[in-house]
Design a protein around this motif. Structure first.
Motif, PDB file in Angstrom:
ATOM      1  N   THR A 136       4.530  -4.123   3.380  1.00 54.71           N
ATOM      2  CA  THR A 136       4.359  -5.278   2.501  1.00 54.71           C
ATOM      3  C   THR A 136       5.719  -5.894   2.202  1.00 54.71           C
ATOM      4  O   THR A 136       6.763  -5.228   2.285  1.00 54.71           O
ATOM      5  CB  THR A 136       3.694  -4.873   1.177  1.00 54.71           C
ATOM      6  N   LEU A 190       0.028  -7.145  -2.208  1.00 56.16           N
ATOM      7  CA  LEU A 190      -0.778  -6.076  -1.610  1.00 56.16           C
ATOM      8  C   LEU A 190      -1.885  -6.644  -0.737  1.00 56.16           C
ATOM      9  O   LEU A 190      -2.139  -6.159   0.370  1.00 56.16           O
ATOM     10  CB  LEU A 190      -1.364  -5.176  -2.697  1.00 56.16           C
ATOM     11  N   TRP A 201      -1.603   2.565  -1.817  1.00 53.04           N
ATOM     12  CA  TRP A 201      -0.394   1.784  -2.068  1.00 53.04           C
ATOM     13  C   TRP A 201       0.746   2.785  -2.198  1.00 53.04           C
ATOM     14  O   TRP A 201       0.839   3.524  -3.171  1.00 53.04           O
ATOM     15  CB  TRP A 201      -0.585   0.953  -3.326  1.00 53.04           C
ATOM     16  N   LEU A 230      -7.207  -3.523  -5.214  1.00 57.70           N
ATOM     17  CA  LEU A 230      -6.923  -3.168  -3.820  1.00 57.70           C
ATOM     18  C   LEU A 230      -8.183  -2.681  -3.120  1.00 57.70           C
ATOM     19  O   LEU A 230      -8.454  -3.054  -1.968  1.00 57.70           O
ATOM     20  CB  LEU A 230      -5.828  -2.102  -3.767  1.00 57.70           C
ATOM     21  N   SER A 264      -2.963   4.871  -5.396  1.00 56.44           N
ATOM     22  CA  SER A 264      -1.529   4.581  -5.309  1.00 56.44           C
ATOM     23  C   SER A 264      -0.761   5.888  -5.444  1.00 56.44           C
ATOM     24  O   SER A 264      -1.312   6.915  -5.832  1.00 56.44           O
ATOM     25  CB  SER A 264      -1.102   3.610  -6.414  1.00 56.44           C
TER      26      SER A 264
END
Length: 246
Positions: free
Chosen positions: A35, A56, A73, A94, A104
């Motif tokens: 990203t 994201l 993530w 997400l 995450s």
């Protein structure tokens, strides 16, 4: 085959992922999609932008093409700075965007601490101390007792990515505490995949590192367990508690 997806900010220690894929020695594939990080700075405002939904979401379509069954993530600071509730909102967004189970690195740490059944942890962070305090607050919200916290004052992920064994060992030793049941190293920009076993041998306790717990979390989301001693106690210990969000 189990395919797992990771949204990784920029370029620092992403080579930990192919290394861990080899160490898993199984039918598991780890797919990393990078990203755009914007400003490379361990500073709260920059980290909030790094972890924004727009950044994201931009990587989700490429990740879908990998056939991933779950997405994480792969950023600790770009998740815990949102706080406990905000980090939940981040992974829910997400998951909706990807159409996949999502998490995450910050939640990976929280879940891994529970998995090991430890209550008292020490944090050895590369970040400036004010940023590291946000991670401590996140862990406390997850129910962990942070008995020691050390920040190293490193501003950029690029600098962290240059650290080798000597720096990682010095960080872990400096952040450890006699009362801690485990030591946490929370930066995915830090190369640790090759160092977990020797770190645990040196400290005499479990060590949780950002890229290690990120991969473990993706496996958890995909309902896979893999015994991989080279990746430390987390990858060898039988579960001792039910993993669930509070």
């Amino acid at each position: 085959m189990t395919a797992l997806g990771f949204l990784y900010p920029g370029h620092s220690a992403e080579d930990d992922y192919p290394r861990m894929e080899q160490l898993l020695d199984s039918d598991i594939r780890l797919h990393v999609v990078h990203t755009d990080i914007g400003e490379d700075a361990h500073r709260v405002d920059a980290l909030l932008e790094m972890g924004s939904a727009a950044r994201l979401t931009a990587g989700v379509e490429e990740l879908r093409l990998t056939g991933a069954e779950a997405v994480v993530w792969a950023c600790t600071s770009g998740s815990f700075v949102f706080g406990w509730d905000g980090a939940h909102d981040q992974v829910r967004a997400l998951a909706r965007s990807a159409g996949l189970p999502a998490s995450s690195t910050s939640f990976a740490f929280a879940h891994a601490v529970r998995e090991l059944g430890v209550e008292r942890v020490a944090v050895a962070a590369t970040y400036p101390e004010d940023v590291a305090l946000h991670f401590s607050a996140f862990l406390k919200a997850a129910g962990a007792e942070v008995v020691a916290m050390r920040g190293s004052g490193i501003i950029t992920a690029a600098e962290v990515g240059t650290w080798g064994w000597d720096e990682v060992l010095a960080l872990a030793r400096a952040g450890d505490h006699p009362d801690a049941d485990a030591v946490l190293l929370p930066d995915t920009a830090l190369h640790t995949a090759a160092h977990i076993q020797p770190l645990e041998a040196d400290l005499g306790k479990p060590v949780l590192t950002a890229n290690q717990v990120t991969v473990w979390e993706a496996l958890r989301l995909a309902s896979r367990r893999v015994n991989a001693p080279a990746l430390g106690t987390l990858f060898t210990k039988e579960p001792v508690v039910q993993i669930r969000d509070r």
